[in-house]
Scaffold this motif. Sequence first.
Motif, mmCIF file in Angstrom:
data_model
loop_
_atom_site.group_PDB
_atom_site.id
_atom_site.type_symbol
_atom_site.label_atom_id
_atom_site.label_comp_id
_atom_site.label_asym_id
_atom_site.label_seq_id
_atom_site.Cartn_x
_atom_site.Cartn_y
_atom_site.Cartn_z
ATOM 1 N N LEU A 159 58.576 70.313 23.314
ATOM 2 C CA LEU A 159 58.528 69.088 22.509
ATOM 3 C C LEU A 159 58.594 69.445 21.020
ATOM 4 C CD1 LEU A 159 55.824 67.061 24.491
ATOM 5 C CD2 LEU A 159 58.310 66.767 24.551
ATOM 6 N N SER A 160 59.612 70.210 20.666
ATOM 7 C CA SER A 160 59.911 70.566 19.266
ATOM 8 C C SER A 160 58.765 71.292 18.583
ATOM 9 C CB SER A 160 60.285 69.309 18.468
ATOM 10 O OG SER A 160 61.374 68.630 19.062
ATOM 11 N N GLY A 161 57.939 71.957 19.362
ATOM 12 C CA GLY A 161 56.856 72.738 18.784
ATOM 13 C C GLY A 161 55.707 71.921 18.232
ATOM 14 N N ARG A 162 55.629 70.647 18.593
ATOM 15 C CA ARG A 162 54.563 69.797 18.062
ATOM 16 C C ARG A 162 53.215 70.177 18.680
ATOM 17 N NH1 ARG A 162 56.694 66.298 14.790
ATOM 18 N NH2 ARG A 162 54.647 65.385 14.401
ATOM 19 N N VAL A 163 52.171 70.124 17.845
ATOM 20 C CA VAL A 163 50.811 70.378 18.326
ATOM 21 C C VAL A 163 50.268 69.072 18.893
ATOM 22 C CG1 VAL A 163 48.473 71.071 17.700
ATOM 23 C CG2 VAL A 163 50.449 72.213 16.644
ATOM 24 N N LEU A 164 49.980 69.084 20.176
ATOM 25 C CA LEU A 164 49.571 67.857 20.857
ATOM 26 C C LEU A 164 48.045 67.738 20.891
ATOM 27 C CD1 LEU A 164 52.016 67.962 23.912
ATOM 28 C CD2 LEU A 164 52.385 66.983 21.645
ATOM 29 N N HIS A 165 47.582 66.521 20.770
ATOM 30 C CA HIS A 165 46.140 66.239 20.871
ATOM 31 C C HIS A 165 45.950 65.358 22.109
ATOM 32 C CE1 HIS A 165 45.717 67.945 16.868
ATOM 33 N NE2 HIS A 165 46.750 67.199 16.507
ATOM 34 N N ILE A 166 45.296 65.894 23.095
ATOM 35 C CA ILE A 166 45.263 65.263 24.422
ATOM 36 C C ILE A 166 43.834 64.921 24.810
ATOM 37 C CG2 ILE A 166 45.959 65.500 26.834
ATOM 38 C CD1 ILE A 166 47.978 67.611 25.957
ATOM 39 N N ARG A 167 43.684 63.763 25.391
ATOM 40 C CA ARG A 167 42.400 63.323 25.936
ATOM 41 C C ARG A 167 42.646 62.746 27.340
ATOM 42 N NH1 ARG A 167 41.700 65.627 21.861
ATOM 43 N NH2 ARG A 167 40.553 64.991 19.989
ATOM 44 N N TYR A 168 41.610 62.761 28.147
ATOM 45 C CA TYR A 168 41.694 61.997 29.380
ATOM 46 C C TYR A 168 41.613 60.513 29.023
ATOM 47 C CZ TYR A 168 41.153 66.171 32.215
ATOM 48 O OH TYR A 168 41.354 67.392 32.815
ATOM 49 N N SER A 169 42.367 59.711 29.742
ATOM 50 C CA SER A 169 42.374 58.269 29.486
ATOM 51 C C SER A 169 41.840 57.556 30.711
ATOM 52 C CB SER A 169 43.802 57.783 29.187
ATOM 53 O OG SER A 169 43.817 56.451 28.804
ATOM 54 N N VAL A 170 40.826 56.742 30.488
ATOM 55 C CA VAL A 170 40.193 56.033 31.609
ATOM 56 C C VAL A 170 40.521 54.553 31.523
ATOM 57 C CG1 VAL A 170 38.341 57.698 31.853
ATOM 58 C CG2 VAL A 170 38.055 55.777 30.306
ATOM 59 N N PRO A 171 40.656 53.887 32.654
ATOM 60 C CA PRO A 171 40.987 52.458 32.627
ATOM 61 C C PRO A 171 39.927 51.652 31.890
ATOM 62 C CG PRO A 171 41.233 53.371 34.839
ATOM 63 C CD PRO A 171 40.538 54.405 34.025
ATOM 64 N N ALA A 172 40.381 50.707 31.096
ATOM 65 C CA ALA A 172 39.445 49.793 30.435
ATOM 66 C C ALA A 172 38.832 48.868 31.466
ATOM 67 C CB ALA A 172 40.177 48.976 29.372
ATOM 68 N N PRO A 173 37.556 48.545 31.349
ATOM 69 C CA PRO A 173 36.943 47.623 32.315
ATOM 70 C C PRO A 173 37.621 46.266 32.245
ATOM 71 C CG PRO A 173 35.525 47.953 30.398
ATOM 72 C CD PRO A 173 36.626 48.947 30.281
ATOM 73 N N PRO A 174 37.868 45.639 33.379
ATOM 74 C CA PRO A 174 38.534 44.330 33.374
ATOM 75 C C PRO A 174 37.671 43.278 32.715
ATOM 76 C CG PRO A 174 37.668 44.837 35.557
ATOM 77 C CD PRO A 174 37.500 46.077 34.733
ATOM 78 N N LYS A 175 38.341 42.334 32.060
ATOM 79 C CA LYS A 175 37.610 41.238 31.437
ATOM 80 C C LYS A 175 37.046 40.299 32.499
ATOM 81 C CE LYS A 175 40.304 41.069 27.149
ATOM 82 N NZ LYS A 175 41.169 40.218 26.282
ATOM 83 N N ALA A 176 35.860 39.846 32.277
ATOM 84 C CA ALA A 176 35.276 38.893 33.212
ATOM 85 C C ALA A 176 36.055 37.582 33.141
ATOM 86 C CB ALA A 176 33.808 38.641 32.867
ATOM 87 N N PRO A 177 36.372 36.998 34.273
ATOM 88 C CA PRO A 177 37.113 35.741 34.251
ATOM 89 C C PRO A 177 36.307 34.642 33.575
ATOM 90 C CG PRO A 177 36.268 36.203 36.456
ATOM 91 C CD PRO A 177 36.025 37.430 35.635
ATOM 92 N N VAL A 178 37.043 33.797 32.863
ATOM 93 C CA VAL A 178 36.405 32.672 32.191
ATOM 94 C C VAL A 178 36.337 31.500 33.168
ATOM 95 C CG1 VAL A 178 36.540 31.065 30.256
ATOM 96 C CG2 VAL A 178 37.319 33.427 29.985
ATOM 97 N N ALA A 179 35.146 31.098 33.503
ATOM 98 C CA ALA A 179 34.968 30.004 34.455
ATOM 99 C C ALA A 179 35.003 28.669 33.708
ATOM 100 C CB ALA A 179 33.650 30.160 35.203
ATOM 101 N N VAL A 180 36.075 27.947 33.889
ATOM 102 C CA VAL A 180 36.230 26.645 33.252
ATOM 103 C C VAL A 180 36.627 25.650 34.330
ATOM 104 C CG1 VAL A 180 37.455 25.313 31.519
ATOM 105 C CG2 VAL A 180 36.956 27.715 31.101
ATOM 106 N N SER A 181 35.829 24.632 34.523
ATOM 107 C CA SER A 181 36.139 23.637 35.539
ATOM 108 C C SER A 181 37.261 22.739 35.056
ATOM 109 C CB SER A 181 34.901 22.806 35.863
ATOM 110 O OG SER A 181 34.428 22.165 34.694
ATOM 111 N N ALA A 182 38.148 22.380 35.964
ATOM 112 C CA ALA A 182 39.262 21.503 35.627
ATOM 113 C C ALA A 182 38.767 20.063 35.506
ATOM 114 C CB ALA A 182 40.337 21.603 36.698
ATOM 115 N N PRO A 183 39.393 19.280 34.634
ATOM 116 C CA PRO A 183 38.986 17.878 34.515
ATOM 117 C C PRO A 183 39.476 17.081 35.720
ATOM 118 C CG PRO A 183 40.916 18.291 33.164
ATOM 119 C CD PRO A 183 40.481 19.621 33.708
ATOM 120 N N PRO A 184 38.857 15.934 36.016
ATOM 121 C CA PRO A 184 39.355 15.077 37.095
ATOM 122 C C PRO A 184 40.795 14.677 36.822
ATOM 123 C CG PRO A 184 37.200 14.338 36.310
ATOM 124 C CD PRO A 184 37.668 15.381 35.344
ATOM 125 N N VAL A 185 41.572 14.533 37.874
ATOM 126 C CA VAL A 185 42.988 14.205 37.727
ATOM 127 C C VAL A 185 43.211 12.724 37.998
ATOM 128 C CG1 VAL A 185 45.327 14.685 38.542
ATOM 129 C CG2 VAL A 185 43.653 16.537 38.389
#
Length: 348
Positions: free
Chosen positions: A90-116
């Motif tokens: 890779l053209s002699g570039r000095v690489l900086h490497i880390r392990y990458s861990v999945p970001a925790p999923p966002k909690a779903p937003v509970a929103v009730s639908a209005p009457p139709v």
Amino acid sequence: MAKSGYTRPPPVAEDAAALPAPIAVLYVANCGPAVGLTHDDVAAAFGAFGEVQGVSAADDSGARVIVRFREPAAAGAAMAALHGRPCGRLSGRVLHIRYSVPAPPKAPVAVSAPPVALSSSELGIPGIHLVQEFVSAAEEQELLAAVDSRPWKRLAKRRVQHYGYEFLYETRNVDSKQFLGELPSFVSKILEKIVTFPGVKNCTGKLVDQLTVNEYPCGVGLSPHIDTHSAFEEMIFSLSLAGPCIMEFRQYPKGSWRAPSVVSGTDEGSIQDPQCIRKAVFLPPRSMLLMSGEGRYAWHHYIPHHKIDDVAGQVIKRNSRRVSFTLRKVRMGLCECEYGQFCDSQSK
């Protein structure tokens, strides 16, 4: 946070024995298109240590990437060999490497639908009128055949056609100087019928002169918005064909013509304020909706991105497509409506 959905963990210890147990994903800095290295270059270089399943951008910098291996052992070998060292491949570039861990999923937003609501009177928003079976089943098929015989313009999630004037999605407006021609003959019966539509006010000129045809695949909806006041006159007609949907109306607490969800491009958080008023109405195929007055000028309308709708306890499946005919009159001057807090003409 990286766009790929991965977070950058704390710096890796120099002592390989102190490293966490290897995982299969690496975060690699000083590497990418911004420094002259394509993702294919990176995949080839890291492929010397094991099967690489993919390389993607870690952020917008162009100089940091995510490398995904098939096996954790391969990621560990690449880390041990390349972290903090020049990479000849890779053209002699000095690489900086880390392990990458999945970001925790966002909690779903509970929103009730209005009457139709099933009717505009039940919906109870001034200026909103709904007529079911506005066209017959035979007329519906004729209208669908007419638009399907003409070219569609493809957007990200739906197809559109414009007549009279083209709607400009970037500005949510029209160029009133670019007249495309008279409305097509296949809507002539509709134009005759809407003159007697409930809520239509006396009009000495053309009631509408712009038509946008939208084709929504199953599950695709519409973000909350108010049709730009300066773009169109008061009355906006929407004919639903081929499939049903729910249309929700919202009045946001601060009374802006641009809702938080429209500005950010998401719907999260915009309906959490208890002062946000939400109402909904069911639009069956062949029904015509008129938005005028307060309902047109002061309420955002929105079609949820659902494949199934709950209508009065009954599950309604959306069809493979829904086609809407939106008919409007292009405004040639500034809007001077009484809803100034929702009006782009009066908020500048």
